[in-house]
Design a protein around this motif. Structure first.
Motif, mmCIF file in Angstrom:
data_model
loop_
_atom_site.group_PDB
_atom_site.id
_atom_site.type_symbol
_atom_site.label_atom_id
_atom_site.label_comp_id
_atom_site.label_asym_id
_atom_site.label_seq_id
_atom_site.Cartn_x
_atom_site.Cartn_y
_atom_site.Cartn_z
ATOM 1 N N TYR A 61 0.820 -1.214 0.000
ATOM 2 C CA TYR A 61 0.000 0.000 0.000
ATOM 3 C C TYR A 61 0.856 1.267 0.000
ATOM 4 O O TYR A 61 0.473 2.284 -0.571
ATOM 5 C CB TYR A 61 -0.971 0.006 1.189
ATOM 6 C CG TYR A 61 -2.183 -0.881 0.953
ATOM 7 C CD1 TYR A 61 -3.006 -0.677 -0.152
ATOM 8 C CD2 TYR A 61 -2.495 -1.909 1.828
ATOM 9 C CE1 TYR A 61 -4.118 -1.490 -0.383
ATOM 10 C CE2 TYR A 61 -3.599 -2.721 1.616
ATOM 11 C CZ TYR A 61 -4.413 -2.509 0.508
ATOM 12 O OH TYR A 61 -5.502 -3.303 0.290
ATOM 13 N N ASN A 65 0.751 0.194 -4.718
ATOM 14 C CA ASN A 65 -0.672 -0.006 -5.002
ATOM 15 C C ASN A 65 -1.101 0.514 -6.371
ATOM 16 O O ASN A 65 -0.896 1.677 -6.701
ATOM 17 C CB ASN A 65 -1.519 0.687 -3.925
ATOM 18 C CG ASN A 65 -2.996 0.530 -4.198
ATOM 19 O OD1 ASN A 65 -3.470 -0.579 -4.388
ATOM 20 N ND2 ASN A 65 -3.715 1.635 -4.254
ATOM 21 N N ALA A 66 -1.680 -0.371 -7.173
ATOM 22 C CA ALA A 66 -2.316 0.009 -8.442
ATOM 23 C C ALA A 66 -3.159 -1.173 -8.868
ATOM 24 O O ALA A 66 -2.921 -2.301 -8.428
ATOM 25 C CB ALA A 66 -1.261 0.296 -9.511
ATOM 26 N N ASN A 67 -4.150 -0.910 -9.723
ATOM 27 C CA ASN A 67 -4.953 -2.046 -10.188
ATOM 28 C C ASN A 67 -4.157 -2.845 -11.213
ATOM 29 O O ASN A 67 -3.347 -2.300 -11.946
ATOM 30 C CB ASN A 67 -6.291 -1.579 -10.757
ATOM 31 C CG ASN A 67 -7.374 -2.626 -10.521
ATOM 32 O OD1 ASN A 67 -7.095 -3.825 -10.501
ATOM 33 N ND2 ASN A 67 -8.600 -2.187 -10.340
ATOM 34 N N GLY A 71 -3.434 -1.209 -16.356
ATOM 35 C CA GLY A 71 -2.695 0.000 -16.710
ATOM 36 C C GLY A 71 -1.431 -0.313 -17.484
ATOM 37 O O GLY A 71 -0.884 -1.410 -17.407
ATOM 38 N N HIS A 73 0.903 1.859 -16.938
ATOM 39 C CA HIS A 73 1.836 2.654 -16.139
ATOM 40 C C HIS A 73 2.658 1.770 -15.207
ATOM 41 O O HIS A 73 2.306 0.610 -14.947
ATOM 42 C CB HIS A 73 1.107 3.774 -15.395
ATOM 43 C CG HIS A 73 0.078 3.317 -14.404
ATOM 44 N ND1 HIS A 73 0.402 2.859 -13.163
ATOM 45 C CD2 HIS A 73 -1.271 3.246 -14.502
ATOM 46 C CE1 HIS A 73 -0.701 2.549 -12.513
ATOM 47 N NE2 HIS A 73 -1.729 2.753 -13.312
ATOM 48 N N LEU A 75 3.318 1.526 -11.954
ATOM 49 C CA LEU A 75 2.796 0.865 -10.754
ATOM 50 C C LEU A 75 1.870 -0.298 -11.105
ATOM 51 O O LEU A 75 1.878 -1.334 -10.441
ATOM 52 C CB LEU A 75 2.058 1.872 -9.869
ATOM 53 C CG LEU A 75 2.933 2.751 -8.972
ATOM 54 C CD1 LEU A 75 2.045 3.653 -8.113
ATOM 55 C CD2 LEU A 75 3.857 1.918 -8.078
ATOM 56 N N SER A 76 1.075 -0.114 -12.137
ATOM 57 C CA SER A 76 0.157 -1.187 -12.520
ATOM 58 C C SER A 76 0.933 -2.398 -13.022
ATOM 59 O O SER A 76 0.611 -3.542 -12.706
ATOM 60 C CB SER A 76 -0.816 -0.704 -13.596
ATOM 61 O OG SER A 76 -1.645 -1.781 -13.986
ATOM 62 N N ALA A 79 2.495 -4.060 -9.918
ATOM 63 C CA ALA A 79 1.496 -4.788 -9.122
ATOM 64 C C ALA A 79 1.094 -6.081 -9.833
ATOM 65 O O ALA A 79 0.951 -7.131 -9.200
ATOM 66 C CB ALA A 79 0.268 -3.905 -8.870
ATOM 67 N N THR A 291 -11.769 -6.579 -9.515
ATOM 68 C CA THR A 291 -10.476 -6.297 -8.886
ATOM 69 C C THR A 291 -10.260 -7.274 -7.735
ATOM 70 O O THR A 291 -11.077 -7.341 -6.829
ATOM 71 C CB THR A 291 -10.454 -4.846 -8.354
ATOM 72 O OG1 THR A 291 -10.677 -3.965 -9.455
ATOM 73 C CG2 THR A 291 -9.119 -4.529 -7.698
#
Ligand code: 7TS
Length: 420
Positions: A61, A65-67, A71, A73, A75-76, A79, A291
């Protein structure tokens, strides 16, 4: 240990099993309860979490954190990578042939419901039968009852003896051309019985019947190899094996999963959607709508890594020794009757005391800072089989000690004094 238990292909760490060192990794064990050192013996309900698991969740967290699966991007992508790595960690834990055979779910309960509705929904019809055992947790009874009700099918129950051991001949007799699936627990949560699931699966397969194994109480305590067992489905929960709540997995053989319809519809489980027709994503994503609990999955990976560092074989040996000691100590106390005395057992000591209700025992033990579970343990048919309303259940984890067993025995003596 039973023949169903196979050595995991891990190299054991050189260190000896040091329970005090392990205890130091679990912050909650430093808590005082009602002025006493906490003696946590309710591990079959949920185990405590080591710092490494708590840290993994906090770190996720704080920094990651990202879905996932969406994405482009940074972070996605990170993750997603972490999430899929966790799938491989769980794959190796149970020795699945392929990571795509691990479907992340909320826990054992959801895993069994998924198989009941998806596999059962398309393979069980009117007049068919589903076979379970007399020692199932409600999670491995009710989903099948619901399915049978929907389909006009029948639930058959293989009986057990007075020690809490399954009657294998009776089980085999129940398997017929009407049987579309057998759903069996690996380890009973109320009795501690380890079922000979490898043999039970072989017997069912000889008649062309697939088998789901409820592994909720097995994976925390035994090395499980789904390929060696030849299980078709195997469900388990993270929170009973030092991981977070809200996450678990159901293993399924790839060919079976691929042939099954989705369980829930939504995002991530599709390949393409139009208002006319939707096509499904490949497995396991077909079964992971919406999710998921990403922090939970990442925390679970840390829990598996922690177990692997200690060594599952060492954990099993320690818990076995504790169970033997507790069985001797508690079983020798006057008025105590142990419920569940199978030859092969793991980590569960259920008992009753003459003329004292289990809830009163639990309350008095609680005053001593000892956490046990009292009640029917979500296995009401087991209580009925033994003609009792409830038991007291002490259940062990890798961090429990002989001193804690002594504290339990001392607490039980107190109960006897109060009720004398
Ligand atoms: N199957 C068995 C054998 C269990 O022991 C449990 C939970 C479940 C399924 C359900 O697991 P969940 O993670 O989906 O809830 N058993 C217990 C218990 O013995 N006390 O509290 C929960």
């Amino acid at each position: 240990m039973s023949a169903t238990v196979v050595a995991r292909s891990e190299t054991l760490p050189a260190l000896a099993f040091d329970v005090e060192k392990i205890r130091a990794d679990f912050p909650i064990l430093r808590e005082k309860v009602r002025g006493h050192e906490l003696v946590y013996l309710d591990n079959a309900a949920t185990s405590q979490k080591p710092q490494a698991v708590i840290d993994a969740i906090v770190e996720y967290y704080e920094t990651g954190n990202a879905n996932i699966h969406r994405g482009v991007h940074f972070l996605s992508e990170k993750a997603t990578e972490d999430f899929e790595q966790a799938r491989q960690t769980v794959q190796r834990l149970v020795n699945a042939a392929d990571a795509s055979e691990i479907v992340f779910v909320r826990g054992t309960t959801e895993g069994i419901n998924l198989v009941a509705q998806s596999y059962g929904g398309s393979n069980v019809g009117a007049g068919d039968e589903v076979v379970i055992t007399a020692m199932e947790h409600h999670s491995n009874i009710v989903p099948w009852q619901m399915l049978c009700e929907q389909k006009g099918a029948r639930l058959r129950v293989a009986p057990m003896n007075d020690r809490g051991e399954l009657l294998l001949d009776e089980y085999e007799k129940l398997l017929s051309e009407r049987t579309k699936l057998a759903a069996i627990s690996h380890v009973s949560n109320a009795l501690g019985t380890i079922n000979p699931v490898k043999r039970m699966i072989a017997v069912a397969h000889a008649k062309g019947i697939p088998v789901l194994v409820d592994g909720a109480q097995a994976v925390p305590h035994l090395a499980v190899d789904v390929q060696d067992l030849d299980a078709d489905f195997y469900a388990f929960s993270a929170h009973k094996m030092y991981g977070p709540t809200g996450v678990g997995a159901v293993y399924g053989k790839k060919a079976l999963l691929e042939a099954m319809p989705p369980y829930q519809g939504g995002g991530d489980m599709i390949s393409s959607v139009t208002f006319e027709k939707t096509t499904w994503n490949k497995v396991p994503h077909k079964f992971e709508a919406g999710t998921p609990d990403m922090a939970g999955v990442i925390g679970w990976r840390a829990a598996v890594e922690y177990m692997n560092r200690v060594g599952v074989a060492r954990i099993a040996a320690h818990e076995h020794e504790l169970l033997e000691y507790a069985t001797q100590m508690v079983g020798a106390l006057p008025g105590v009757r142990i419920v569940g005395t199978a030859k092969e057992k793991a980590s569960v000591l259920s008992f009753v005391i003459e003329d004292v209700h289990p809830h009163d025992i639990g309350t008095i033990l609680d005053q001593e800072g000892i956490a046990v579970r009292t009640g029917h343990h979500c296995a009401q048919p087991v209580m009925e089989r033994f003609g009792i309303p409830a038991t007291v259940r002490a259940s062990f984890a890798m961090y429990n000690t002989r001193e804690e067993v002594d504290a339990l025995a001392h607490g039980i003596r107190k109960v006897r004094e109060v009720f004398a």
